[in-house]
Design a protein around this motif. Structure first.
Motif, mmCIF file in Angstrom:
data_model
loop_
_atom_site.group_PDB
_atom_site.id
_atom_site.type_symbol
_atom_site.label_atom_id
_atom_site.label_comp_id
_atom_site.label_asym_id
_atom_site.label_seq_id
_atom_site.Cartn_x
_atom_site.Cartn_y
_atom_site.Cartn_z
ATOM 1 N N ALA A 107 0.804 -1.230 0.000
ATOM 2 C CA ALA A 107 0.000 0.000 0.000
ATOM 3 C C ALA A 107 0.829 1.267 0.000
ATOM 4 C CB ALA A 107 -0.934 -0.004 1.215
ATOM 5 N N SER A 108 1.997 1.235 0.629
ATOM 6 C CA SER A 108 2.793 2.459 0.789
ATOM 7 C C SER A 108 3.935 2.587 -0.205
ATOM 8 C CB SER A 108 3.337 2.548 2.220
ATOM 9 O OG SER A 108 2.266 2.732 3.119
ATOM 10 N N VAL A 109 3.943 1.771 -1.247
ATOM 11 C CA VAL A 109 5.005 1.888 -2.251
ATOM 12 C C VAL A 109 4.861 3.207 -3.010
ATOM 13 C CG1 VAL A 109 5.773 1.028 -4.492
ATOM 14 C CG2 VAL A 109 5.515 -0.548 -2.583
ATOM 15 N N SER A 110 5.891 4.028 -2.942
ATOM 16 C CA SER A 110 5.892 5.315 -3.639
ATOM 17 C C SER A 110 6.926 5.364 -4.752
ATOM 18 C CB SER A 110 6.156 6.457 -2.649
ATOM 19 O OG SER A 110 7.404 6.269 -1.993
ATOM 20 N N HIS A 111 7.701 4.289 -4.881
ATOM 21 C CA HIS A 111 8.733 4.243 -5.929
ATOM 22 C C HIS A 111 8.781 2.855 -6.543
ATOM 23 C CE1 HIS A 111 12.462 4.946 -8.094
ATOM 24 N NE2 HIS A 111 12.945 3.828 -7.573
ATOM 25 N N LEU A 112 8.640 2.805 -7.852
ATOM 26 C CA LEU A 112 8.745 1.564 -8.602
ATOM 27 C C LEU A 112 9.933 1.704 -9.532
ATOM 28 C CD1 LEU A 112 7.369 -1.182 -9.096
ATOM 29 C CD2 LEU A 112 5.937 -0.079 -10.816
ATOM 30 N N GLY A 113 10.969 0.938 -9.278
ATOM 31 C CA GLY A 113 12.235 1.115 -9.969
ATOM 32 C C GLY A 113 12.178 0.835 -11.462
ATOM 33 N N ARG A 114 13.157 1.338 -12.182
ATOM 34 C CA ARG A 114 13.258 1.153 -13.631
ATOM 35 C C ARG A 114 13.297 -0.334 -13.980
ATOM 36 N NH1 ARG A 114 15.137 5.299 -16.716
ATOM 37 N NH2 ARG A 114 16.430 3.904 -17.972
ATOM 38 N N TYR A 115 12.603 -0.670 -15.055
ATOM 39 C CA TYR A 115 12.584 -2.033 -15.592
ATOM 40 C C TYR A 115 12.171 -3.080 -14.548
ATOM 41 C CZ TYR A 115 15.074 0.169 -19.451
ATOM 42 O OH TYR A 115 15.411 0.992 -20.492
ATOM 43 N N ALA A 116 11.320 -2.668 -13.603
ATOM 44 C CA ALA A 116 10.900 -3.586 -12.532
ATOM 45 C C ALA A 116 10.238 -4.844 -13.084
ATOM 46 C CB ALA A 116 9.949 -2.872 -11.570
ATOM 47 N N PHE A 117 9.476 -4.708 -14.191
ATOM 48 C CA PHE A 117 8.792 -5.860 -14.786
ATOM 49 C C PHE A 117 9.375 -6.227 -16.154
ATOM 50 C CE2 PHE A 117 5.599 -3.822 -12.018
ATOM 51 C CZ PHE A 117 5.361 -4.890 -11.153
ATOM 52 N N TYR A 118 10.628 -5.938 -16.330
ATOM 53 C CA TYR A 118 11.302 -6.212 -17.608
ATOM 54 C C TYR A 118 11.168 -7.685 -17.996
ATOM 55 C CZ TYR A 118 15.165 -6.416 -21.008
ATOM 56 O OH TYR A 118 15.919 -6.610 -22.139
ATOM 57 N N ARG A 119 10.621 -7.915 -19.199
ATOM 58 C CA ARG A 119 10.439 -9.253 -19.764
ATOM 59 C C ARG A 119 9.461 -10.128 -18.979
ATOM 60 N NH1 ARG A 119 16.430 -11.087 -22.044
ATOM 61 N NH2 ARG A 119 16.545 -9.517 -23.707
ATOM 62 N N CYS A 120 8.596 -9.514 -18.182
ATOM 63 C CA CYS A 120 7.520 -10.282 -17.536
ATOM 64 C C CYS A 120 6.361 -10.357 -18.530
ATOM 65 C CB CYS A 120 7.076 -9.614 -16.244
ATOM 66 S SG CYS A 120 8.353 -9.544 -14.962
ATOM 67 N N GLU A 134 4.414 7.961 -9.848
ATOM 68 C CA GLU A 134 5.191 7.828 -11.089
ATOM 69 C C GLU A 134 5.806 6.439 -11.130
ATOM 70 O OE1 GLU A 134 5.587 9.822 -13.599
ATOM 71 O OE2 GLU A 134 4.802 11.733 -12.871
ATOM 72 N N VAL A 135 6.075 5.948 -12.318
ATOM 73 C CA VAL A 135 6.790 4.677 -12.454
ATOM 74 C C VAL A 135 8.109 4.926 -13.175
ATOM 75 C CG1 VAL A 135 4.669 3.323 -12.489
ATOM 76 C CG2 VAL A 135 5.668 4.078 -14.643
ATOM 77 N N GLY A 136 9.100 4.125 -12.872
ATOM 78 C CA GLY A 136 10.404 4.304 -13.472
ATOM 79 C C GLY A 136 10.397 4.003 -14.962
ATOM 80 N N GLY A 137 11.339 4.550 -15.686
ATOM 81 C CA GLY A 137 11.414 4.343 -17.127
ATOM 82 C C GLY A 137 11.588 2.875 -17.485
ATOM 83 N N GLY A 138 10.884 2.437 -18.507
ATOM 84 C CA GLY A 138 11.016 1.066 -18.989
ATOM 85 C C GLY A 138 10.430 0.010 -18.083
ATOM 86 N N VAL A 139 9.595 0.418 -17.124
ATOM 87 C CA VAL A 139 9.031 -0.527 -16.160
ATOM 88 C C VAL A 139 8.356 -1.713 -16.843
ATOM 89 C CG1 VAL A 139 7.148 -0.835 -14.504
ATOM 90 C CG2 VAL A 139 8.768 1.000 -14.173
ATOM 91 N N PHE A 140 7.611 -1.448 -17.924
ATOM 92 C CA PHE A 140 6.848 -2.505 -18.584
ATOM 93 C C PHE A 140 7.459 -2.944 -19.918
ATOM 94 C CE2 PHE A 140 3.774 -0.123 -15.968
ATOM 95 C CZ PHE A 140 3.369 -1.146 -15.123
ATOM 96 N N THR A 141 8.759 -2.729 -20.071
ATOM 97 C CA THR A 141 9.425 -3.183 -21.295
ATOM 98 C C THR A 141 9.358 -4.706 -21.396
ATOM 99 O OG1 THR A 141 10.975 -1.311 -21.250
ATOM 100 C CG2 THR A 141 11.604 -3.226 -22.550
ATOM 101 N N GLY A 142 8.861 -5.176 -22.517
ATOM 102 C CA GLY A 142 8.762 -6.617 -22.716
ATOM 103 C C GLY A 142 7.561 -7.261 -22.084
ATOM 104 N N CYS A 143 6.573 -6.452 -21.644
ATOM 105 C CA CYS A 143 5.343 -7.033 -21.098
ATOM 106 C C CYS A 143 4.167 -6.113 -21.415
ATOM 107 C CB CYS A 143 5.438 -7.282 -19.601
ATOM 108 S SG CYS A 143 5.589 -5.789 -18.598
ATOM 109 N N ALA A 144 2.962 -6.630 -21.257
ATOM 110 C CA ALA A 144 1.766 -5.868 -21.608
ATOM 111 C C ALA A 144 0.637 -6.194 -20.630
ATOM 112 C CB ALA A 144 1.336 -6.178 -23.038
ATOM 113 N N PRO A 145 0.636 -5.577 -19.434
ATOM 114 C CA PRO A 145 -0.432 -5.859 -18.466
ATOM 115 C C PRO A 145 -1.799 -5.473 -19.030
ATOM 116 C CG PRO A 145 0.821 -3.904 -17.845
ATOM 117 C CD PRO A 145 1.564 -4.542 -18.975
#
Length: 345
Positions: A107-120, A134-145
């Motif tokens: 619930a308290s996450v305020s930072h999602l690092g770059r490429y956190a879901f890379y290739r998920c 805000e989300v870090g750059g490239g967080v969803f690179t290689g995935c499509a939620p």
């Protein structure tokens, strides 16, 4: 920004829909501590559904490290937290990359690092709170939620704009508001879109061609807040550029969850869904959504022919509960028509 345990626990009390059962939370979490809270480095589980704890050792989880779900990042400074109600050695293993299917962030996450879901690439759903802006750059690179769920306790700002800008594919977003000023639920669809560079060789010009109405919908934000009025105006573009299945889903979502839905927009969506009633019923049958079928009947009030077609569709999908309900609605309407004829005579 540091956040006390008391503050985030009070947020969870405001909206019990967020409540996580201890037995559902990941058996083992890799983390590190900082002055502002706990950072998630990765986790172990028995499958690809990852529900992360809101606190570890009495401290709020405030961030997720870069590449957290793309690889296993155990290091000399990392620590291990084990869920006392869900830990078992058998079958528990690091879950990352293609195995990740759903993630429920703390619930308290305020930072999602770059490429956190890379290739998920199999990530289908992400649940988070408005604490993340805000989300870090490239967080969803290689995935499509496909689905995003955001819970609001502080206002209407969120990171949805950052997410839909990162992902060009269709995203179905559920926004739950439970603040002191605003309560409600919205469900909004952001259609797919992409850009194509086209060369005009004789003129030696290069111009950009846009495909899909998703680009218009991704412009419906102001200061991290979704402008629902502007979102509804974009339906004009959706009708012109999207498949019928997409426009029906978009219109039904807004009618069923009418957060900040104006009267003119409601009339527009109602007329459209009434014209495309059969497609709307089919969409609900595909989901086995009986409540959705009841909503459509109540909202649209279809005629006998439309109900008869809906009954046939329910039979094709082998959903006896839906077929029974639609038959009863058809019977009521037929009985009403006969009474009207009798009084006319």
């Amino acid at each position: 920004m540091w956040i006390s345990r008391e503050i985030w626990q009070s947020r969870l009390r405001w909206n019990n829909m967020w409540e996580k059962q201890q037995g559902q939370i990941c058996p083992e979490v890799l983390y590190e501590e900082g002055k502002d809270g706990v950072t998630i480095l990765g986790c172990k589980s028995v499958d690809g559904i990852l529900i992360l704890p809101d606190e570890i050792c009495g401290r709020a989880v405030t961030s997720v490290k870069a590449y957290a779900f793309s690889s296993w990042q155990a290091g000399k400074d990392s620590r291990i937290w084990r869920n006392p109600q869900n830990w078992k050695e058998e079958g528990v293993h690091p879950v990352f990359g293609e195995e990740v299917r759903e993630v429920w962030l703390p619930a308290s996450v305020s930072h999602l690092g770059r490429y956190a879901f890379y290739r998920c690439k199999n990530l289908k759903k992400l649940t988070l709170s408005d604490r993340l802006q805000e989300v870090g750059g490239g967080v969803f690179t290689g995935c499509a939620p496909e689905k995003i769920e955001i819970y609001h306790w502080e206002g209407e700002k969120n990171c949805l704009k950052s997410i839909v800008d990162e992902v060009r594919f269709s995203i179905d977003a559920t926004l739950v508001y439970d603040t002191k000023e605003v309560q409600g639920r919205a469900r909004v669809l952001f259609p797919e879109h992409y850009e194509e560079a086209v060369e005009n060789t004789p003129a030696r010009l290069l111009f950009t061609r846009h495909h899909g109405s998703g680009g218009y919908y991704r412009q419906c934000f102001y200061d991290r807040t979704l402008d629902y009025g502007k979102y509804d105006l974009a339906f004009f573009h959706a009708k012109a550029e999207e498949e019928r299945k997409t426009t029906v889903k978009l219109a039904v979502n807004r009618l069923r969850f009418p957060f900040r839905l104006g009267e003119e927009a409601k009339k527009m969506y109602t007329v459209f869904v009434k014209e495309k009633f059969e497609q709307g019923i089919q969409m609900m049958l595909e989901r086995a959504d009986i409540d959705g079928i009841r909503f459509l009947i109540r909202e649209i009030q279809p005629g006998e022919e439309a109900l008869a077609a809906a009954v046939r569709l329910a039979g094709d999908y082998r959903l006896p509960e839906a077929a029974g309900y639609l038959l009863e609605e058809k019977r009521k309407q037929t009985k009403g028509s006969r009474l009207q004829e009798r009084f006319s005579l």
